[in-house]
Write an enzyme that holds these catalytic residues in place. Sequence first.
Site, PDB file in Angstrom:
ATOM      1  N   ASN A  11      35.315   1.068  13.895  1.00 53.01           N
ATOM      2  CA  ASN A  11      35.007  -0.424  14.531  1.00 53.01           C
ATOM      3  C   ASN A  11      33.670  -1.024  13.746  1.00 53.01           C
ATOM      4  O   ASN A  11      32.606  -0.350  13.845  1.00 53.01           O
ATOM      5  CB  ASN A  11      34.304   0.172  16.203  1.00 53.01           C
ATOM      6  CG  ASN A  11      33.980  -0.936  16.911  1.00 53.01           C
ATOM      7  OD1 ASN A  11      33.849  -2.115  16.426  1.00 53.01           O
ATOM      8  ND2 ASN A  11      33.197  -0.696  17.937  1.00 53.01           N
ATOM      9  N   LYS A  13      32.108  -3.443  14.505  1.00 58.32           N
ATOM     10  CA  LYS A  13      31.491  -4.359  15.305  1.00 58.32           C
ATOM     11  C   LYS A  13      30.832  -5.743  14.579  1.00 58.32           C
ATOM     12  O   LYS A  13      31.945  -6.181  13.979  1.00 58.32           O
ATOM     13  CB  LYS A  13      30.010  -3.648  15.470  1.00 58.32           C
ATOM     14  CG  LYS A  13      30.445  -2.075  16.115  1.00 58.32           C
ATOM     15  CD  LYS A  13      29.136  -1.273  16.747  1.00 58.32           C
ATOM     16  CE  LYS A  13      29.806  -0.029  17.355  1.00 58.32           C
ATOM     17  NZ  LYS A  13      28.749   0.806  18.048  1.00 58.32           N
ATOM     18  N   HIS A  97      34.467  -1.369  25.549  1.00 54.03           N
ATOM     19  CA  HIS A  97      33.406  -0.870  24.662  1.00 54.03           C
ATOM     20  C   HIS A  97      32.089  -1.171  25.330  1.00 54.03           C
ATOM     21  O   HIS A  97      31.700  -2.198  25.866  1.00 54.03           O
ATOM     22  CB  HIS A  97      33.223  -1.377  23.282  1.00 54.03           C
ATOM     23  CG  HIS A  97      32.266  -0.722  22.288  1.00 54.03           C
ATOM     24  ND1 HIS A  97      31.067  -0.562  22.382  1.00 54.03           N
ATOM     25  CD2 HIS A  97      32.665   0.385  21.426  1.00 54.03           C
ATOM     26  CE1 HIS A  97      30.402  -0.033  21.441  1.00 54.03           C
ATOM     27  NE2 HIS A  97      31.389   0.659  20.774  1.00 54.03           N
ATOM     28  N   GLU A  99      29.245  -1.928  24.521  1.00 53.31           N
ATOM     29  CA  GLU A  99      28.593  -2.785  24.127  1.00 53.31           C
ATOM     30  C   GLU A  99      29.021  -4.392  24.881  1.00 53.31           C
ATOM     31  O   GLU A  99      28.404  -4.967  25.133  1.00 53.31           O
ATOM     32  CB  GLU A  99      28.321  -3.012  22.714  1.00 53.31           C
ATOM     33  CG  GLU A  99      27.642  -2.067  22.217  1.00 53.31           C
ATOM     34  CD  GLU A  99      27.816  -1.547  20.553  1.00 53.31           C
ATOM     35  OE1 GLU A  99      28.948  -2.164  19.847  1.00 53.31           O
ATOM     36  OE2 GLU A  99      27.569  -0.474  20.242  1.00 53.31           O
ATOM     37  N   GLU A 169      33.273   7.298  24.737  1.00 51.64           N
ATOM     38  CA  GLU A 169      31.922   7.232  23.692  1.00 51.64           C
ATOM     39  C   GLU A 169      30.719   7.239  24.702  1.00 51.64           C
ATOM     40  O   GLU A 169      30.452   6.293  25.442  1.00 51.64           O
ATOM     41  CB  GLU A 169      31.987   5.771  23.167  1.00 51.64           C
ATOM     42  CG  GLU A 169      33.237   5.498  22.240  1.00 51.64           C
ATOM     43  CD  GLU A 169      33.033   4.466  21.293  1.00 51.64           C
ATOM     44  OE1 GLU A 169      33.180   4.757  19.862  1.00 51.64           O
ATOM     45  OE2 GLU A 169      32.607   3.337  21.631  1.00 51.64           O
ATOM     46  N   GLY A 175      25.233   5.100  17.914  1.00 49.64           N
ATOM     47  CA  GLY A 175      24.412   4.474  16.945  1.00 49.64           C
ATOM     48  C   GLY A 175      22.777   4.801  17.015  1.00 49.64           C
ATOM     49  O   GLY A 175      21.993   4.328  16.382  1.00 49.64           O
ATOM     50  N   SER A 215      28.001   8.226  16.846  1.00 49.27           N
ATOM     51  CA  SER A 215      27.405   8.844  15.430  1.00 49.27           C
ATOM     52  C   SER A 215      28.578   9.914  15.009  1.00 49.27           C
ATOM     53  O   SER A 215      27.830  10.896  14.717  1.00 49.27           O
ATOM     54  CB  SER A 215      26.265   9.537  16.049  1.00 49.27           C
ATOM     55  OG  SER A 215      25.420   8.624  16.619  1.00 49.27           O
ATOM     56  N   GLY A 236      31.535   3.916  14.343  1.00 54.18           N
ATOM     57  CA  GLY A 236      31.117   2.753  13.996  1.00 54.18           C
ATOM     58  C   GLY A 236      30.149   2.503  12.685  1.00 54.18           C
ATOM     59  O   GLY A 236      30.902   2.366  11.876  1.00 54.18           O
TER      60      GLY A 236
END
Length: 258
Positions: A11, A13, A97, A99, A169, A175, A215, A236
Amino acid sequence: MTKRARIVAGNWKMNMTYPQGRDLTLQIVNSLQPSETVVVLCPPFIHLQNTYTAITGISNLHLGGQNCHEAEKGAFTGEVSVDMLASCGCKFVILGHSERREYFGESDTLLAQKIDRVLEANLTPIFCCGEPLAIREENTQDAYVAEQIKNSLFHLSADQLKKIVIAYEPIWAIGTGKTASPEQAQEMHHYLRSLIAKQYSDELAQSIPILYGGSVKPANALELFSQPDVDGGLVGGASLKAEDFMSIINSSNKALDA
Ligand code: 13P
């Protein structure tokens, strides 16, 4: 026992300009070996067409979108429909997701609509779920994630649900460099499978790929992917460096061989 697909999805992003994305795709295309791991690249929309051209003909490399709108088409400025994604060669779409949930207010109900739309278009949703840190600290993550799954997926028929990929996740691991331990990942994946088994059937629960995200990096991928209920990863930051991403794919292949 049903053999589940092994998947490593990147991903990107909101990263990579057009030339950067083109270079990254070429590096991956040039180093990927045929294997049983299904590799999915999920770049920003502007890269889809070019990435699709670059990966065409590579049987274990696929393209995915990072989101889509719940409507078929229409006056939704700035949005992308699932038919548009399909027409650019996408086979997968990431939905839910954290986010998108946090910064764009996507609710479980909206995500249920998006899931329906993506399935109608015959694409595979990669449905994300996961708890924030405060929920993990009070040890109520099972109930939290169960709500996300029930509210967005349990209206589906068994035939529909079996076309879904789930990604667990935990938000506190995204992150942050802080990965869930292999035991924490395994525990949650096993729990998710038990929820599906209870609502549908054990056979269906055993057939659904459940990826871990948060991560994932070369140093921890093999241990995570070696857990019995972890079927790969949604990656990510480490998917933006060809070398790291390839190493994670190799870890998936090693876990398969073990
Ligand atoms: P990181 O691998 O950068 O933690 O991101 C995980 C993720 O959100 C993938 O969708």
